[in-house]
Scaffold this motif. Structure first.
Motif, short mmCIF file in Angstrom:
data_model
loop_
_atom_site.label_atom_id
_atom_site.label_comp_id
_atom_site.label_asym_id
_atom_site.label_seq_id
_atom_site.Cartn_x
_atom_site.Cartn_y
_atom_site.Cartn_z
N LYS A 9 42.47 81.51 -16.79
CA LYS A 9 42.73 81.45 -15.35
C LYS A 9 44.16 81.90 -15.09
CE LYS A 9 42.33 78.65 -11.24
NZ LYS A 9 41.94 77.38 -10.67
N ILE A 10 44.27 83.12 -14.59
CA ILE A 10 45.58 83.69 -14.27
C ILE A 10 45.55 84.28 -12.86
CG2 ILE A 10 46.23 84.20 -16.66
CD1 ILE A 10 45.45 87.11 -16.10
N TYR A 11 46.71 84.41 -12.29
CA TYR A 11 46.85 85.04 -10.99
C TYR A 11 47.51 86.40 -11.19
CZ TYR A 11 45.97 80.31 -9.45
OH TYR A 11 45.42 79.08 -9.26
N VAL A 12 46.90 87.42 -10.68
CA VAL A 12 47.41 88.78 -10.80
C VAL A 12 47.67 89.32 -9.39
CG1 VAL A 12 46.95 91.14 -11.61
CG2 VAL A 12 46.13 89.17 -12.93
N ARG A 13 48.85 89.85 -9.18
CA ARG A 13 49.20 90.42 -7.88
C ARG A 13 48.30 91.61 -7.59
NH1 ARG A 13 53.64 91.53 -4.12
NH2 ARG A 13 52.58 92.90 -2.69
N GLN A 14 47.72 91.65 -6.41
CA GLN A 14 46.93 92.80 -5.97
C GLN A 14 47.80 93.60 -5.00
OE1 GLN A 14 43.84 93.77 -7.12
NE2 GLN A 14 44.17 92.11 -8.57
N TRP A 15 48.07 94.82 -5.34
CA TRP A 15 48.94 95.69 -4.54
C TRP A 15 48.08 96.54 -3.62
CZ3 TRP A 15 54.14 95.03 -5.31
CH2 TRP A 15 54.51 94.36 -6.48
N ILE A 16 48.53 96.73 -2.41
CA ILE A 16 47.79 97.53 -1.43
C ILE A 16 48.69 98.65 -0.94
CG2 ILE A 16 46.64 97.52 0.81
CD1 ILE A 16 46.19 94.50 0.37
N GLY A 17 48.17 99.87 -0.98
CA GLY A 17 48.90 101.02 -0.49
C GLY A 17 47.95 102.10 -0.05
N GLY A 18 47.90 102.35 1.25
CA GLY A 18 46.96 103.35 1.75
C GLY A 18 45.54 102.95 1.41
#
Length: 100
Positions: free
Chosen positions: A28-37
């Motif tokens: 159980k880990i949290y991974v940053r989700q990046w949003i661009g366009g």
């Protein structure tokens, strides 16, 4: 908390886990989700945009790319510092000894 940072040549990211959650379930880990366009990804381009003062970070990743593109379009980019895929340039084969 445990944090992992992947500072890559082309893409970068980070992930974290709280100790009590890790002890219950190590996957159980949290991974940053990046949003661009149109992009939605756990990794982001290793790109930075520095303000004209040469010291202040304006943006990172997709946000840096987009902001710099806007500056170019407006003709205001010349005094900004834009770096991409720079990781390998920070390595140098020469060993430097700095006197104390």
């Amino acid at each position: 908390m445990v944090v992992a940072i992947d500072f890559g040549t082309t893409y970068s990211s980070w992930a974290c886990s709280m100790r009590h959650e890790y002890e219950e379930n190590p996957t159980k880990i949290y991974v940053r989700q990046w949003i661009g366009g149109e992009h939605f990804s756990p990794k982001v381009p290793t790109t930075v945009l520095i303000r004209p003062d040469g010291k202040t970070l304006e943006a990172f990743g997709y946000e840096a790319e987009d902001r710099y593109a806007d500056l170019v379009e407006e003709g205001k980019h010349k005094c900004w510092y834009y770096f991409e895929k720079f990781k390998m340039k920070i390595f140098n084969n020469k060993v430097r000894i700095i006197p104390m």
